[in-house]
Design a protein around this motif. Structure first.
Motif, PDB file in Angstrom:
ATOM      1  N   ALA A 197      47.099  23.096 -22.481  1.00 49.85           N
ATOM      2  CA  ALA A 197      46.447  22.359 -21.392  1.00 49.85           C
ATOM      3  C   ALA A 197      46.748  20.873 -21.486  1.00 49.85           C
ATOM      4  N   HIS A 198      46.802  20.366 -22.703  1.00 46.77           N
ATOM      5  CA  HIS A 198      47.140  18.956 -22.901  1.00 46.77           C
ATOM      6  C   HIS A 198      48.604  18.689 -22.553  1.00 46.77           C
ATOM      7  N   ALA A 199      49.497  19.541 -23.020  1.00 49.21           N
ATOM      8  CA  ALA A 199      50.926  19.342 -22.768  1.00 49.21           C
ATOM      9  C   ALA A 199      51.260  19.376 -21.286  1.00 49.21           C
ATOM     10  N   SER A 200      50.516  20.155 -20.520  1.00 48.27           N
ATOM     11  CA  SER A 200      50.767  20.256 -19.081  1.00 48.27           C
ATOM     12  C   SER A 200      50.208  19.078 -18.300  1.00 48.27           C
ATOM     13  N   GLY A 201      49.436  18.224 -18.969  1.00 50.52           N
ATOM     14  CA  GLY A 201      48.793  17.104 -18.282  1.00 50.52           C
ATOM     15  C   GLY A 201      47.466  17.463 -17.646  1.00 50.52           C
ATOM     16  N   LEU A 202      46.992  18.700 -17.870  1.00 50.91           N
ATOM     17  CA  LEU A 202      45.769  19.155 -17.222  1.00 50.91           C
ATOM     18  C   LEU A 202      44.523  18.489 -17.796  1.00 50.91           C
ATOM     19  N   ASN A 249      40.068  24.024 -37.124  1.00 51.06           N
ATOM     20  CA  ASN A 249      41.463  24.274 -36.715  1.00 51.06           C
ATOM     21  C   ASN A 249      41.778  23.635 -35.371  1.00 51.06           C
ATOM     22  N   VAL A 250      40.808  23.602 -34.483  1.00 45.84           N
ATOM     23  CA  VAL A 250      41.016  22.944 -33.186  1.00 45.84           C
ATOM     24  C   VAL A 250      41.137  21.434 -33.389  1.00 45.84           C
ATOM     25  N   LEU A 251      40.273  20.869 -34.202  1.00 48.02           N
ATOM     26  CA  LEU A 251      40.304  19.429 -34.448  1.00 48.02           C
ATOM     27  C   LEU A 251      41.625  19.007 -35.092  1.00 48.02           C
ATOM     28  N   GLU A 252      42.132  19.822 -35.989  1.00 45.14           N
ATOM     29  CA  GLU A 252      43.412  19.503 -36.624  1.00 45.14           C
ATOM     30  C   GLU A 252      44.553  19.546 -35.608  1.00 45.14           C
ATOM     31  N   LYS A 253      44.518  20.506 -34.699  1.00 45.91           N
ATOM     32  CA  LYS A 253      45.534  20.556 -33.640  1.00 45.91           C
ATOM     33  C   LYS A 253      45.425  19.330 -32.743  1.00 45.91           C
ATOM     34  N   MET A 254      44.215  18.917 -32.422  1.00 43.78           N
ATOM     35  CA  MET A 254      44.024  17.744 -31.577  1.00 43.78           C
ATOM     36  C   MET A 254      44.544  16.487 -32.260  1.00 43.78           C
ATOM     37  N   ALA A 255      44.314  16.351 -33.555  1.00 43.12           N
ATOM     38  CA  ALA A 255      44.842  15.195 -34.292  1.00 43.12           C
ATOM     39  C   ALA A 255      46.361  15.204 -34.256  1.00 43.12           C
ATOM     40  N   ILE A 288      48.363  16.428 -31.928  1.00 46.75           N
ATOM     41  CA  ILE A 288      48.937  16.140 -30.603  1.00 46.75           C
ATOM     42  C   ILE A 288      48.377  14.870 -29.972  1.00 46.75           C
ATOM     43  N   GLY A 289      47.426  14.210 -30.651  1.00 47.62           N
ATOM     44  CA  GLY A 289      46.888  12.949 -30.144  1.00 47.62           C
ATOM     45  C   GLY A 289      45.874  13.090 -29.034  1.00 47.62           C
ATOM     46  N   LEU A 290      45.187  14.227 -28.979  1.00 46.08           N
ATOM     47  CA  LEU A 290      44.203  14.486 -27.923  1.00 46.08           C
ATOM     48  C   LEU A 290      42.824  14.026 -28.385  1.00 46.08           C
ATOM     49  N   PRO A 291      42.169  13.125 -27.645  1.00 48.10           N
ATOM     50  CA  PRO A 291      40.866  12.609 -28.090  1.00 48.10           C
ATOM     51  C   PRO A 291      39.750  13.645 -28.045  1.00 48.10           C
ATOM     52  N   LEU A 292      38.816  13.489 -28.972  1.00 51.59           N
ATOM     53  CA  LEU A 292      37.594  14.277 -29.008  1.00 51.59           C
ATOM     54  C   LEU A 292      36.445  13.394 -28.530  1.00 51.59           C
TER      55      LEU A 292
END
Length: 346
Positions: free
Chosen positions: A90-95, A122-128, A130-134
Motif C-alpha cells: 500500500a505504501h509502495a503504490s502511493g496509497l 514485525n510490522v514496525l520493523e517493515k515500516m522502519a 521502508i520509511g513509513l511513519p507510525l
C-alpha cells in the motif's frame, strides 16, 4: 501591528472525516482551507488493509464538492493481525502515507487496536525499513492509571521501548497534551515529531468541568492542567520543526455528545485557522504560524509544501456557524470562548 498575513495553504496532519452523512457534511469544512489531511482509519469496521483504504479514499473523493481541491492522505489501522507485506504494498503504490497505532480501548472506535505490542513488532520493523511513519495515539488504557496521567505513562512504558526496539522507525506522537510530551520530543532526534490540536492550545480541564460539564470540550486525550496548555503553546509557536498542526477535528452529532456517556471529540475544522491566528497573535508569534500550519508537517512527512496560499485578515469578528447541519443530526462547531477576528480567504 499586522492586519494581513499570507501563508502557504495549510495541511491537517490528523483528521477524522467519519463516513456516510457525517463525511458529506464535514468534508467541505476542511477542504475550504486545507490542501491535504492525514485521514484517521477508525471507522466501524476499521480501515485495516490496502483494499479498505482505497475504498475509503474513493468515498472521500466522491463526497468532495465540485470546485474544491483536497487530497486525503490515507492511513491503515494497525492491528495484531496486520500483514507487513500488505502495508508495504500500500505504501509502495502511493496509497497510504502512514499507519495508525491505537492502544485497544484508548478512544473512539479503538476496540480493534493493539493490546500486545510484541505482536506488531514485525510490522514496525517493515515500516522502519521502508520509511513509513507510525502515528501514535499515546495513552495507556490500564484502569488503574488516572486518565490525566495516561499520556506520560505511555511515553515511558510503551513509546520509548518501541522506539528503542525499532531503530529508524519514524513516529508522530499525535495530539500531545502534556509538557511530558513536549519534553520527550525535544529530547529526541528527527525521527520523532508531534502534532498539536487547535483545542488543546485553547482549553484546559477547567473548561470541561467548571460551572457544569461542557460535553463539546470533552476529547481524548482529555485536556490537562494549565501548565500543560502553556507548554503546548510554547512548542507550537516556537518554530521548532518537530511540532506541527494536527487538528484531531472529530465530528459527532449532538445527541452522541450531549448524553450521559458522551463521545470524545472537538469539531474544529470550520474555524481552526481563525483560532490559530488568534492564539499565535496573543503569543506574539504570528510569524511562526506558517511553519506550524504549513511547513513543518510536509517536512516531517517528506512531502512538498503547497504552492497555493491563503490570506488571513484581521477585522470585525467572524460569524462562524455554531453548528454544521448533517442529515444524521447537527454537529457543534468548537467555541474557543473568545471572538475570532481573523478571517480566511484564498
Amino acid at each position: 501591528m499586522t492586519h494581513s498575513l499570507t501563508i502557504r495553504r495549510p495541511d491537517d496532519w490528523h483528521l477524522h472525516l467519519r463516513d456516510g452523512a457525517v463525511l458529506n457534511a464535514v468534508l467541505p469544512e476542511t477542504a475550504r482551507h486545507f490542501a491535504r489531511a492525514i485521514i484517521m482509519p477508525n471507522l466501524v469496521p476499521p480501515v485495516v488493509t490496502g483494499v479498505d483504504a482505497a475504498a475509503y479514499r474513493d468515498r472521500i473523493l466522491a463526497a468532495l464538492p465540485d470546485g474544491m481541491g483536497f487530497e486525503p492522505l490515507m492511513t491503515l489501522y494497525l492491528t495484531e493481525d496486520t500483514d507487513p507485506e500488505d502495508v508495504a504494498a500500500a505504501h509502495a503504490s502511493g496509497l497510504i502515507t502512514a499507519v495508525k497505532l491505537y492502544p485497544a480501548g484508548a478512544t473512539t472506535n479503538s476496540a480493534s487496536g493493539v493490546s500486545d505490542f510484541r505482536k506488531v513488532q514485525n510490522v514496525l520493523e517493515k515500516m522502519a525499513e521502508i520509511g513509513l511513519p507510525l502515528c501514535v495515539h499515546g495513552e495507556v488504557t490500564d484502569s488503574e492509571i488516572d486518565i490525566f496521567d495516561r499520556e506520560a505513562v505511555f511515553i515511558d512504558r510503551v513509546l520509548d521501548p518501541i522506539r528503542r526496539a525499532t531503530p529508524g522507525l519514524r513516529v508522530v506522537m499525535e495530539h500531545i497534551t502534556t509538557k511530558n510530551g513536549v519534553d520527550y520530543v525535544r529530547a529526541n532526534d528527527t525521527d520523532l515529531g508531534a502534532t498539536i490540536t487547535t483545542h488543546h492550545l485553547i482549553i484546559n480541564r477547567n473548561h470541561i468541568l467548571v460551572g457544569g460539564i461542557k460535553p463539546h470540550y470533552y476529547c481524548l486525550p482529555v485536556a490537562k492542567r494549565e501548565e500543560h496548555r502553556i507548554a503546548l503553546r510554547e512548542a507550537a509557536t516556537s518554530g521548532d520543526a518537530r511540532f506541527f498542526l494536527g487538528t484531531d477535528s472529530a465530528p459527532h452529532i449532538d445527541p452522541l455528545k450531549e448524553n450521559a456517556c458522551g463521545c470524545a471529540g472537538c469539531f474544529t475544522a470550520t474555524n481552526t485557522m481563525s483560532c490559530l491566528a488568534e492564539v499565535f497573535e496573543q503569543d506574539g508569534a504570528l510569524d511562526q504560524l506558517e511553519a506550524f500550519a504549513s511547513l513543518n508537517g510536509p517536512a516531517f512527512y517528506r512531502l512538498p509544501v503547497n504552492d497555493a496560499t491563503i490570506t488571513l485578515t484581521k477585522g470585525d469578528a467572524v460569524d462562524y456557524p455554531p453548528k454544521i447541519e448533517c442529515d444524521a443530526g447537527d454537529i457543534t462547531v468548537f467555541d474557543p470562548g473568545f471572538p475570532l477576528h481573523w478571517s480566511v480567504s484564498a
